[in-house]
Scaffold this motif. Sequence first.
Motif, mmCIF file in Angstrom:
data_model
loop_
_atom_site.group_PDB
_atom_site.id
_atom_site.type_symbol
_atom_site.label_atom_id
_atom_site.label_comp_id
_atom_site.label_asym_id
_atom_site.label_seq_id
_atom_site.Cartn_x
_atom_site.Cartn_y
_atom_site.Cartn_z
ATOM 1 N N LYS A 120 0.836 -1.198 0.000
ATOM 2 C CA LYS A 120 0.000 0.000 0.000
ATOM 3 C C LYS A 120 0.871 1.249 0.000
ATOM 4 N N THR A 173 0.264 5.415 0.749
ATOM 5 C CA THR A 173 -0.694 6.394 1.263
ATOM 6 C C THR A 173 -0.082 7.777 1.175
ATOM 7 N N GLU A 193 -5.126 6.732 -0.452
ATOM 8 C CA GLU A 193 -4.405 5.522 -0.807
ATOM 9 C C GLU A 193 -4.268 5.412 -2.306
#
Length: 246
Positions: free
Chosen positions: A231, A233, A243
Amino acid sequence: MEDNKKQPKTMIRVKNLRKEYRLEDDTVVALKRINLEIKQGEICCIFGTSGSGKSTLLNQLAGLEKPTFGDVFIRGVPITRLSERELAAFRQKHIGFVFQSYNLLPFMTATENVAMPLMFRGESKRKRIKKAVAILKKVGLGNRLKHYPRQMSGGQQQRVGIARAFVAKPDVVFADEPTGNLDSKTTVEVMDMIKAFARRFNQTIVLVTHDPEMAQYADRIITLVDGRIVKETINNNEGEQHEQAI
């Protein structure tokens, strides 16, 4: 109408990075095909729990370990292909470090610890001391210039560590769990200092942490799980997060 705003340069580029360790008859894969770009002036957080691979990635980015496959570029230089001597010279010129355990030399005063990186750059003793004193005053240690690490609190020692990391104005500062040994109040003070220096000198910060509150100081958070980026962000100026798909 075209956007004439100048885009920041890429300071760090990671290409197809993989790191394996041999453990008796087994192979442990710590990093799996990492691709990443970090811009000049960006505060980038490598976030993950223990065993996620974040410390291994930091070691690769800083040239402290060689990858099994892949490359790391800083300022366009493939640091993974440099000799140990070339790499040491590159780090002295372009990279600073802030450590969780401070890593100050116990037989040197605060001023001497901070001045040390400038010695490797060939600056005169008078200039080194002048710059060290100036930055120590900026981090609130003007009354601790001649104190040794054992005579200072943990927070004061970390301020010395920050001054040492930034005194030579390196292009990149790697901060490895820099507040892990500090209380909450000192943590805020230390992170505010790191962020202020980075903004003032347009430096790239790579912050490694497992603490979600620490990660909020970053412009971008890269989350690692089992050696993979899962991920990204983005933190905007209003404290909102967005995100991005991987």
